[in-house]
Every structure is written in C-alpha cells, then in structure tokens.
Design an enzyme around this catalytic site. Structure first.
Site, PDB file in Angstrom:
ATOM      1  N   ARG A   1      38.599  71.482 -12.539  1.00 48.75           N
ATOM      2  CA  ARG A   1      37.259  72.165 -13.230  1.00 48.75           C
ATOM      3  C   ARG A   1      37.692  71.888 -14.741  1.00 48.75           C
ATOM      4  O   ARG A   1      37.080  71.817 -15.855  1.00 48.75           O
ATOM      5  CB  ARG A   1      37.030  73.420 -12.927  1.00 48.75           C
ATOM      6  CG  ARG A   1      36.331  73.293 -11.405  1.00 48.75           C
ATOM      7  CD  ARG A   1      35.666  74.893 -11.379  1.00 48.75           C
ATOM      8  NE  ARG A   1      36.281  75.444 -10.258  1.00 48.75           N
ATOM      9  CZ  ARG A   1      36.523  75.363  -8.871  1.00 48.75           C
ATOM     10  NH1 ARG A   1      35.562  74.508  -8.116  1.00 48.75           N
ATOM     11  NH2 ARG A   1      37.238  76.237  -8.215  1.00 48.75           N
TER      12      ARG A   1
ATOM     13  N   PHE B   1      27.129  68.684  -4.836  1.00 45.82           N
ATOM     14  CA  PHE B   1      27.972  69.421  -3.528  1.00 45.82           C
ATOM     15  C   PHE B   1      28.239  70.713  -4.423  1.00 45.82           C
ATOM     16  O   PHE B   1      29.685  70.917  -4.164  1.00 45.82           O
ATOM     17  CB  PHE B   1      28.924  68.855  -3.003  1.00 45.82           C
ATOM     18  CG  PHE B   1      28.370  67.060  -2.174  1.00 45.82           C
ATOM     19  CD1 PHE B   1      27.923  67.314  -1.118  1.00 45.82           C
ATOM     20  CD2 PHE B   1      28.605  65.926  -3.198  1.00 45.82           C
ATOM     21  CE1 PHE B   1      27.474  65.983  -0.659  1.00 45.82           C
ATOM     22  CE2 PHE B   1      28.106  64.898  -2.656  1.00 45.82           C
ATOM     23  CZ  PHE B   1      27.646  64.910  -1.365  1.00 45.82           C
TER      24      PHE B   1
ATOM     25  N   ASP C   1      31.618  66.176  -5.529  1.00 47.78           N
ATOM     26  CA  ASP C   1      32.586  67.013  -4.743  1.00 47.78           C
ATOM     27  C   ASP C   1      31.962  67.202  -3.253  1.00 47.78           C
ATOM     28  O   ASP C   1      32.015  68.383  -2.963  1.00 47.78           O
ATOM     29  CB  ASP C   1      32.917  68.232  -5.457  1.00 47.78           C
ATOM     30  CG  ASP C   1      34.194  68.895  -4.773  1.00 47.78           C
ATOM     31  OD1 ASP C   1      34.970  68.409  -3.901  1.00 47.78           O
ATOM     32  OD2 ASP C   1      34.174  70.347  -4.984  1.00 47.78           O
TER      33      ASP C   1
ATOM     34  N   CYS D   1      38.250  65.063  -0.323  1.00 43.37           N
ATOM     35  CA  CYS D   1      39.253  65.930   0.373  1.00 43.37           C
ATOM     36  C   CYS D   1      39.494  65.613   1.809  1.00 43.37           C
ATOM     37  O   CYS D   1      39.941  66.315   2.423  1.00 43.37           O
ATOM     38  CB  CYS D   1      38.921  67.638   0.203  1.00 43.37           C
ATOM     39  SG  CYS D   1      37.073  67.601   1.036  1.00 43.37           S
TER      40      CYS D   1
HETATM   41  N1  SAH Z   1      32.092  71.854  -5.716  1.00 41.26           N
HETATM   42  C1  SAH Z   1      32.344  73.259  -5.103  1.00 41.26           C
HETATM   43  C2  SAH Z   1      32.852  72.966  -3.499  1.00 41.26           C
HETATM   44  C3  SAH Z   1      32.108  71.709  -2.623  1.00 41.26           C
HETATM   45  S1  SAH Z   1      32.262  71.991  -0.805  1.00 41.26           S
HETATM   46  C4  SAH Z   1      33.287  73.949  -5.622  1.00 41.26           C
HETATM   47  O1  SAH Z   1      33.940  73.376  -6.567  1.00 41.26           O
HETATM   48  O2  SAH Z   1      33.488  75.075  -5.192  1.00 41.26           O
HETATM   49  C5  SAH Z   1      31.155  71.104  -0.378  1.00 41.26           C
HETATM   50  C6  SAH Z   1      29.851  71.470  -0.324  1.00 41.26           C
HETATM   51  O3  SAH Z   1      28.631  70.376  -0.036  1.00 41.26           O
HETATM   52  C7  SAH Z   1      29.272  72.566   0.596  1.00 41.26           C
HETATM   53  O4  SAH Z   1      28.640  73.613  -0.125  1.00 41.26           O
HETATM   54  C8  SAH Z   1      28.047  72.009   1.459  1.00 41.26           C
HETATM   55  O5  SAH Z   1      27.043  73.069   1.767  1.00 41.26           O
HETATM   56  C9  SAH Z   1      27.630  70.803   0.523  1.00 41.26           C
HETATM   57  N2  SAH Z   1      27.040  69.787   1.296  1.00 41.26           N
HETATM   58  C10 SAH Z   1      27.421  69.138   2.487  1.00 41.26           C
HETATM   59  N3  SAH Z   1      26.575  68.008   2.779  1.00 41.26           N
HETATM   60  C11 SAH Z   1      25.710  67.781   1.937  1.00 41.26           C
HETATM   61  C12 SAH Z   1      24.560  67.147   1.484  1.00 41.26           C
HETATM   62  N4  SAH Z   1      24.489  66.127   2.211  1.00 41.26           N
HETATM   63  N5  SAH Z   1      23.868  67.464   0.242  1.00 41.26           N
HETATM   64  C13 SAH Z   1      24.319  68.257  -0.607  1.00 41.26           C
HETATM   65  N6  SAH Z   1      25.043  69.322  -0.182  1.00 41.26           N
HETATM   66  C14 SAH Z   1      25.882  69.092   0.999  1.00 41.26           C
END
Ligand code: SAH
Length: 348
Positions: free
Chosen positions: A168, A183, A252, A292
């Site tokens: 970040r 995400f 992400d 990840c």
């Molecule tokens: N970027 C965040 C972590 C992301 S974890 C950080 O830095 O804290 C991945 C996230 O993707 C989760 O919150 C999950 O709810 C979301 N997710 C999973 N599949 C998805 C989709 N198809 N569309 C949108 N969000 C999704």
C-alpha cells in the site's frame, strides 16, 4: 527426535499423527534446543519486527516456519494478539506460548483464532476462544496515517490483510487521478491512496466489507471514496462498455488457485481481470496487480500479465515487483512461501 540412515540424528521435529506433513523440523543436527526453545524463538521474532521500524500498530509477529516456529502464526493488533496454532505439536503448547507472550509483549488480551480449515487436516477442532485477558468486539489500529476498525473474531484472516501493508505504501508513490480499488475488503488500499487521488471507487462482493469501507472512511475523515457491493468481473466489463476510465487501478483478488488442480482456471481468471483493467486504464496510468495464490508462482503470474497486455494491445512497463511485507518473510528454500506477488505496472 528424528533419526536418519544408520541412526544418524537429523534433529528434532513436531510430529503429527494425522497430517500429510508428518514432521515439522524444529532443530537441525545435534542442536538440542531444550526447554526454553519456544520462548526464545518468540523473543527473537518480536525483536526482529522491532528492528523493522514498522509504521503501524498492526503487523505479523510470528510467521510460522520463517520464524523457526512451524505452524504458528501470531498477529499483533495494538494491545491485542491473535494466535493460530495450526498443527498438533504447537496446539499442545498453547498454554506455554500464551505465558511467554504475556511476559514478552504484555498484551491486554490474546485471541486464539483457531478456525482455519487446515486444522481439520490435523484432526484439530475449529474454535475461536479468548485465551488471555479480554478482546473487544472492535479493535482500532493504525497503518501509517490511516486508522482501521478491525474485527478480530470474525474478520478475514486474523482481521485485516496485514501482508499488503508495504505494498500500500509502494502504491501510494504512484496513485493519482481516479482510483479503482478492486476486491477492496475493508478498503485498506482505497483509504491509503485516497489522499493522492481525486476520486476513489472501491468494489467488493461482500456487503459487510462495503459497510466497513464506509465506516473506515468516516473514521479517517475521507470524503472522496465511494464503496460498491458488486462482482469485480462484471463491473470491469461495465466500465469497459460504458467508457468509464481510471488513472490508477488496484487488483487484489482472493487466491484463485487454492490447489494445483485449480491453476488453469485461476490463470484464466487473472488474465481476465488484468486484461480488462488494462483496457480501462488511461494512458500513463498505473496498475497495482496482486496474486496471493502460492500455486501460481511469480514467473506464471508475469506471463499472465504479459498475455493480458498483448491482448489489450497495451505497451506496459514494470515499475516494481514486490511480495508480502517483511513481517511475513519468505523461506529461501521453500518457494511456495513466496505466496503474495504484487506487480506495479505502467501503461504507456
Ligand atoms: N485488498 C484487500 C484484501 C482483499 S481480500 C486489503 O488490502 O485489505 C479479497 C476480497 O475480495 C474479499 O474481501 C472478498 O470479499 C472479495 N471478493 C472475492 N470475490 C470477489 C468478486 N468476484 N468480486 C468482488 N469482490 C470479491
């Protein structure tokens, strides 16, 4: 004790009667660590993090094998600790570990967040229990200048995605204009980058996550973030069709390849979102793209990005190749422990 050929002593290991990982080495050769081993390794792990001068109150204190504490995870959230004992051997030492943590870090509370599925493979039950002191429903922590409300009992992982903290910061060196954070979970990228951007759109499929993004924005007095509960795959298509464009995009996603059999589908998923992100990125814009999945290694991920750039007919340069933060170290001899790839790209 582990004996090799001709009864040669190889070292000491934790034994599991259930897991495919029968032995987890704790010491090598004649080195006999003795009673104080666990306390001493915890103290070493804590001292290493102290030396990193982390500008945050939430970070990983113990990262399993990388800290020579196999199958043990400990995260710090201000005055509170979250512990995960992910094998029979460390689970049996919960009391000893808790006592040592109290002595070394004087926390107000320790939560055993022992609900990961991998505990099932060890024949251990999935539970969430307070093993010391008290744990509030919400703990407020800080990363750089940004404050977050974390739910240690129910949040994903141990509450927050601590492994992305340094990425970040890196992303903040490039962020500008309209930002799309895909995400976004509780909005950590969105909120860290908001002050460099004119407008931020954060998207997550979880309605709870979207509520937390809005709460965290209010907590930080950030007013240029809009959070949307939607599927990123669909939204990227809509933006492409509607002609909406961004100068900075963060991707992400969750681990698309949870096992080897899922790799092909995962690569198709990564290609799809990266291709569409590159299409809706303005020329001169920056894409911060992550994976990840430890089953998708860095060369595979870079190949997917190259394929996406070729299909998008975009001239793309690599600004940075990054990994999980230094509080989540990689084991040199176990490539899978380099699980988080974060590549920062510029579209010309
Ligand atoms: N970027 C965040 C972590 C992301 S974890 C950080 O830095 O804290 C991945 C996230 O993707 C989760 O919150 C999950 O709810 C979301 N997710 C999973 N599949 C998805 C989709 N198809 N569309 C949108 N969000 C999704």
């Amino acid at each position: 004790m582990v004996l090799g050929e001709r009864d040669r002593r190889l070292g000491e290991a934790l034994y599991s009667s259930r897991s495919q990982i029968a032995l987890r080495m704790v010491s090598i050769g004649d080195d006999s660590p003795g009673e104080g081993l666990w306390r001493q390794r915890l103290a070493t792990a804590v001292a290493f993090r102290d030396g990193l001068h982390i500008d945050a109150t939430a970070y990983r204190v113990v990262h399993g094998e990388a800290d020579r504490l196999p199958s043990l995870v400990i995260d710090r959230y201000g005055d509170y600790l979250v512990i995960q004992t992910l094998s029979q051997g460390v689970d049996r030492r919960m009391t000893e570990l808790t006592q040592a943590l109290v002595e070394i870090l004087s926390p107000k509370g320790i939560l055993a967040r022992n609900d990961p599925k991998v505990r099932g493979l060890e024949g251990l039950e999935q539970t969430v229990t307070v093993v010391y002191g008290e744990i509030p429903d919400i703990v407020q922590v800080r990363e750089g200048e940004v404050h977050y409300r974390a739910d240690l009992r129910h949040g994903q992982k141990t509450g927050l995605f601590l492994d992305q903290r340094e990425n970040r910061v890196a992303a903040s060196h490039y962020a500008r204009g309209r930002l799309l954070d895909c995400f976004s979970y509780n909005g950590a990228f969105a909120l860290s980058l908001a002050k460099y951007c004119s407008e931020v759109v954060a998207i997550d499929a979880s309605a709870d996550a979207v509520t937390r993004i809005t709460q965290n924005a209010t907590l930080n007095g950030v007013t240029n973030v809009t959070a949307r509960d939607a599927n990123v795959f669909d939204e990227l298509r809509h933006f492409e069709k509607s002609g909406e464009r961004f100068q900075t995009i963060v991707l992400d996603p969750p681990a698309f390849a949870k096992n080897k059999a899922a790799v092909d589908n995962a690569l198709a998923g990564y290609k799809d979102i990266n291709l569409r992100a590159l299409r809706i990125l303005e020329p001169g814009g920056v894409l911060v793209t992550c994976s990840c999945s430890y089953n998708v290694d860095e060369p595979m991920f870079l190949q997917v990005l190259a394929d996406a750039a070729a299909d998008a007919r975009a001239h793309v340069t690599v600004l940075e190749k990054r990994m999980q933060g230094r509080d989540h170290p990689v084991l040199l001899t176990v490539p899978e422990t380099y699980y988080l790839k974060c590549v920062i790209l510029r579209k010309h």
